[in-house]
Motif scaffolding. Structure first.
Motif, PDB file in Angstrom:
ATOM      1  N   UNK A   7       0.829  -1.212   0.000  1.00 14.69           N
ATOM      2  CA  UNK A   7       0.000   0.000   0.000  1.00 14.69           C
ATOM      3  C   UNK A   7       0.858   1.254   0.000  1.00 14.69           C
ATOM      4  N   UNK A   8       2.001   1.200   0.684  1.00 14.66           N
ATOM      5  CA  UNK A   8       2.915   2.336   0.716  1.00 14.66           C
ATOM      6  C   UNK A   8       3.565   2.547  -0.649  1.00 14.66           C
ATOM      7  N   UNK A   9       3.957   1.462  -1.304  1.00  4.12           N
ATOM      8  CA  UNK A   9       4.688   1.563  -2.574  1.00  4.12           C
ATOM      9  C   UNK A   9       3.768   1.771  -3.775  1.00  4.12           C
ATOM     10  N   UNK A  10       2.595   1.142  -3.754  1.00  4.21           N
ATOM     11  CA  UNK A  10       1.714   1.144  -4.925  1.00  4.21           C
ATOM     12  C   UNK A  10       0.518   2.075  -4.779  1.00  4.21           C
ATOM     13  N   UNK A  11       0.087   2.300  -3.544  1.00  2.00           N
ATOM     14  CA  UNK A  11      -1.092   3.128  -3.312  1.00  2.00           C
ATOM     15  C   UNK A  11      -2.367   2.308  -3.380  1.00  2.00           C
ATOM     16  N   UNK A  12      -3.431   2.771  -2.724  1.00  2.00           N
ATOM     17  CA  UNK A  12      -4.692   2.018  -2.669  1.00  2.00           C
ATOM     18  C   UNK A  12      -5.468   2.003  -3.984  1.00  2.00           C
ATOM     19  N   UNK A  13      -5.035   2.789  -4.973  1.00  2.00           N
ATOM     20  CA  UNK A  13      -5.710   2.813  -6.272  1.00  2.00           C
ATOM     21  C   UNK A  13      -5.116   1.818  -7.254  1.00  2.00           C
ATOM     22  N   UNK A  14      -4.093   1.126  -6.852  1.00  2.00           N
ATOM     23  CA  UNK A  14      -3.389   0.188  -7.742  1.00  2.00           C
ATOM     24  C   UNK A  14      -4.327  -0.927  -8.201  1.00  2.00           C
ATOM     25  N   UNK A  15      -4.139  -1.365  -9.463  1.00  2.00           N
ATOM     26  CA  UNK A  15      -4.965  -2.435 -10.022  1.00  2.00           C
ATOM     27  C   UNK A  15      -4.102  -3.572 -10.563  1.00  2.00           C
ATOM     28  N   UNK A  16      -4.549  -4.790 -10.318  1.00  2.00           N
ATOM     29  CA  UNK A  16      -3.961  -5.982 -10.928  1.00  2.00           C
ATOM     30  C   UNK A  16      -4.539  -6.089 -12.339  1.00  2.00           C
TER      31      UNK A  16
END
Length: 426
Positions: free
Chosen positions: A78-87
């Motif tokens: 969550x720190x590196x990718x952020x909560x908006x990140x998508x697989x």
């Protein structure tokens, strides 16, 4: 009036100090259990509201975290990718459409999405039909280059029921391309001698469609159910954030270590092996877990995604059957961990004084996992103010004592004022 305010302040501080001393006494009492004659424990409690550690016991001792490793993985991601990140799972094609026939290949590029379902494959197959074709003359190729070829984690036991770390699966099964081919045929598209292969998408391939799932969706299953496959998937998403292709476990470890160093600890003192906690090579401390929990609590974007995903005591997830009918029920939000000889619990709760607490407990060397869980539950009940209901009574008693003291002080002040000589009115 100044003396009154000063007295009240001193008394309140004394009550707070007394409450902390009482908490320490209760936790010390729990640690006198015969369980610890033959096993180890690390325990740390941090008052997030007051920004201070209120209890430490073996907080820097290296222990195996079991599935509490998922806290390290999720907070780092969550720190590196952020909560908006998508697989993302992407579909491409090469060649050209001649009439209603695609003379070329279909490339299925896996993004290690653990949530892919049959319905997702149906949608992807429909996007191929939308090219306006009724035949394919070529190959369907699975591109698994998202991650390194290892299908297991470092330090996993060979005789455990471990997930295979393949970045293109449906329900963890290596059947994506065969399922896609079946769905394409079911939609009336003729596969003319099409073979199912593995390879890498060429640069000139054109995008057909993308299937996405958010990191918060993955996080829910990963944390509530302690899903190892989901956790390893997130571990490799973090690895991919550095831009290496294929992503490796070493990349993921390096991202984790950078965060640990940034938070003021020495990453070289810990051993990060995998993302799920299955590995016997993971070694962390409760201090590290609490430090990461503090970081998550202080970072709104991380906290907003993490908190709803944590199991709630007596309510859901892996804590559903624990701490029921106690003050900890519905209060404690924490990640559990269980391996042979290991039991762990780390997360958050609210103290009787309204302060938010972060805590981490790792029991190691226990042959009966229920004894570790029972100890952790008792710790949580103490933190939430319960000790045969005595904690609640003491808190109420302290409030009443403060109120009575204030009233007595006001009465004395009024009496003094009444004795003072009054000035004459003119």
């Amino acid at each position: 009036m100044k003396k009154y305010c000063l007295f009240t302040l001193i008394f309140c501080l004394s009550v707070a100090s007394w409450a902390q001393d009482t908490l320490r006494y209760r936790l010390d009492s729990l640690l006198s259990d015969p369980l610890f004659e033959t096993s180890q424990v690390g325990l740390m409690v941090y008052d997030l509201t007051a920004d201070s550690a209120i209890y430490c016991y073996n907080h820097r001792q290296m222990l195996r975290p079991a599935s509490c490793m998922k806290l390290v993985t999720s907070i780092t991601a969550l720190d590196a990718l952020g909560p908006q990140y998508e697989y993302q799972t992407r579909l491409f094609y090469t060649g050209e459409v001649r009439g209603r026939t695609l003379v070329g290949n279909i490339y299925c590029v896996g993004g290690f999405d653990p949530m892919l379902t049959q319905d997702d494959v149906v949608s992807l197959a429909a996007s191929i039909r939308n090219l306006g074709i009724d035949s394919i003359r070529g190959q369907i190729i699975a591109d698994r280059s998202f991650k390194e070829s290892l299908d297991h984690g470092e330090g996993w036991c060979w005789d455990d029921d471990n997930p295979y770390l393949i970045p293109l699966t449906i329900g963890r099964k290596d059947n994506f391309t065969s399922t896609l081919a079946e769905e394409i045929s079911r939609m009336g598209i003729n596969l003319e001698g099409v073979q199912l292969m593995q390879g890498r998408k060429p640069a000139e391939a054109r995008l057909i469609d993308v299937c996405c799932h958010s990191i918060t969706q993955v996080l829910q299953r990963m944390m509530k159910d302690s899903d190892n496959f989901y956790a390893e998937s997130m571990f490799y998403q973090t690895a991919a954030s550095v831009g290496h292709h294929p992503a490796t476990a070493v990349d993921a470890r390096n991202v984790t270590k950078k965060l640990i160093n940034r938070l003021g600890l020495d990453a070289n003192k810990y051993r990060i092996a995998d993302g799920s906690g299955l590995s016997l090579y993971n070694y962390v401390t409760v201090e590290l877990l609490v430090t990461l929990l503090r970081h998550a609590w202080r970072t709104p974007s991380v906290s907003k995604a993490l908190m709803p995903a944590l199991p709630v005591a007596g309510v859901d997830g892996t804590l559903k059957s624990r701490m029921q009918k106690t003050l900890a029920q519905g209060n404690v939000r924490a990640k559990t961990g269980t391996l042979t000889g290991i039991s762990s619990l780390a997360g958050y709760c609210t103290a009787p004084n309204g302060h938010e607490l972060a805590f981490a407990i790792i029991n190691q060397g226990i042959l009966d996992k229920t004894s570790g869980k029972a100890f952790q539950d008792r710790v949580c009940q103490v933190l939430c103010g319960e000790s045969k209901n005595q904690a609640v009574k003491e808190v109420k008693g302290a409030k009443k004592a403060v109120k009575k003291t204030v009233q007595r002080t006001k009465s004395r002040q009024s009496a003094r004022n009444a004795q003072k000589p009054r000035g004459k009115r003119r």
